[in-house]
Every structure is written in structure tokens, then in C-alpha cells.
Design a protein around this motif. Structure first.
Motif, PDB file in Angstrom:
ATOM      1  N   UNK A 133      26.420  29.205  28.957  1.00  0.00           N
ATOM      2  CA  UNK A 133      25.348  29.132  29.948  1.00  0.00           C
ATOM      3  C   UNK A 133      24.104  28.399  29.481  1.00  0.00           C
ATOM      4  N   UNK A 134      23.974  28.161  28.181  1.00  0.00           N
ATOM      5  CA  UNK A 134      22.806  27.437  27.673  1.00  0.00           C
ATOM      6  C   UNK A 134      22.998  25.933  27.892  1.00  0.00           C
ATOM      7  N   UNK A 135      21.917  25.202  27.763  1.00  0.00           N
ATOM      8  CA  UNK A 135      21.966  23.756  27.960  1.00  0.00           C
ATOM      9  C   UNK A 135      21.152  23.063  26.892  1.00  0.00           C
ATOM     10  N   UNK A 136      21.411  21.771  26.736  1.00  0.00           N
ATOM     11  CA  UNK A 136      20.664  20.949  25.778  1.00  0.00           C
ATOM     12  C   UNK A 136      20.824  19.482  26.180  1.00  0.00           C
ATOM     13  N   UNK A 137      20.016  18.646  25.540  1.00  0.00           N
ATOM     14  CA  UNK A 137      20.085  17.212  25.798  1.00  0.00           C
ATOM     15  C   UNK A 137      19.037  16.708  26.764  1.00  0.00           C
ATOM     16  N   UNK A 138      18.275  17.633  27.333  1.00  0.00           N
ATOM     17  CA  UNK A 138      17.275  17.234  28.328  1.00  0.00           C
ATOM     18  C   UNK A 138      16.089  16.503  27.710  1.00  0.00           C
TER      19      UNK A 138
END
Length: 143
Positions: free
Chosen positions: A87-92
Motif C-alpha cells: 500500500x505504500x508508494x514511492x517515486x513521486x
């Protein structure tokens, strides 16, 4: 051999799974079903093994990533600064700032990622002000 209809059904099924995943994500909760569907259609599913590098610090940012299942370590200058999971995100950060990747991200287990290319990421930001505000909030918190 897979004919056109079976391949189409597989693609549609994957898009529907991505839509369901996005609906459950706090980041996408303010998007309309139509906006979620548009984003899901542009996302690519990627599977990596433990130990594989997802992104490398200093590289150009080309995609935004959501973790479907699995975990990653976030390394800055070789030092672990965070762990991310389902559910986590990255790369933004590099997509918002236009600067190179500020961290290396390594898979710590088998990893299923959903990626959104830079052009589609920017289109999603431009189409939904709440989504943009939430991402900018996270962007500044992570600085």
C-alpha cells in the motif's frame, strides 16, 4: 496460443484488480471511479525478486510506484532511511521536482509493484486537485 479475446480478458481482469487496489488506497480515495479507471488503465504490473533494485539514486525519475505486495528498503547514500510495504508508494519526488532520484529502493521480499509512467503521473496530478495536494503533502514531509 492465446487469441485476442483471451488476451483482452486477461488485460481487463488485471485493470479491474488495479482499480480495486487503488480504491482501497488512501492516496486515491478522493478520485472518482472514472479517474481511478483512467489511472489503472495506464499502470503496469511488475514483479521483482528479493534483492532486486527498483530505482537507483541519481537516475532520472521515469515512474511512480505503488507497492501491491512485498517490501522495500529505501537507501540514501547507501544508508537505510525507511522501509515501505503493501500500500505504500514511492517515486513521486523526482517526478514532482524534476530532479534525479533521491534514493535507491531495493526489494526485501518478492515484490509486486504497480507503476505509472511520468507522463501519466503528471496527467493524474493535473486532473485531480485533491490527489495533487495529498502527493505534495507527502513530498514535503519526505524532504
Amino acid at each position: 496460443m492465446v487469441d485476442g479475446r483471451i488476451a483482452s480478458d486477461v488485460i481487463l481482469g488485471e485493470t479491474m484488480r488495479i482499480c480495486e487496489y487503488l480504491r482501497g488506497s488512501e492516496l486515491f480515495q478522493h478520485m472518482s471511479p472514472h479517474e481511478i479507471s483512467n489511472v489503472a488503465e495506464k499502470m503496469l504490473k511488475k514483479t521483482l525478486a528479493a534483492g532486486e533494485t527498483v530505482v537507483t539514486q541519481g537516475d532520472e525519475g521515469d515512474a511512480f510506484y505503488l507497492i501491491g505486495t512485498g517490501g522495500v528498503d529505501v537507501l540514501v547514500n547507501g544508508e537505510k532511511v525507511a522501509e515501505l510495504a503493501d500500500g505504500d508508494f514511492f517515486g513521486e519526488a523526482s517526478l514532482i521536482s524534476g530532479e534525479p532520484r533521491n534514493a535507491t529502493v531495493l526489494a526485501t521480499s518478492e515484490l509486486i509493484l504497480y507503476s505509472l509512467g511520468a507522463e501519466h503521473f503528471r496527467a493524474a496530478l493535473d486532473s485531480n486537485e485533491t490527489f495533487k495536494e495529498q502527493l505534495l503533502k507527502v513530498f514535503f514531509q519526505r524532504q
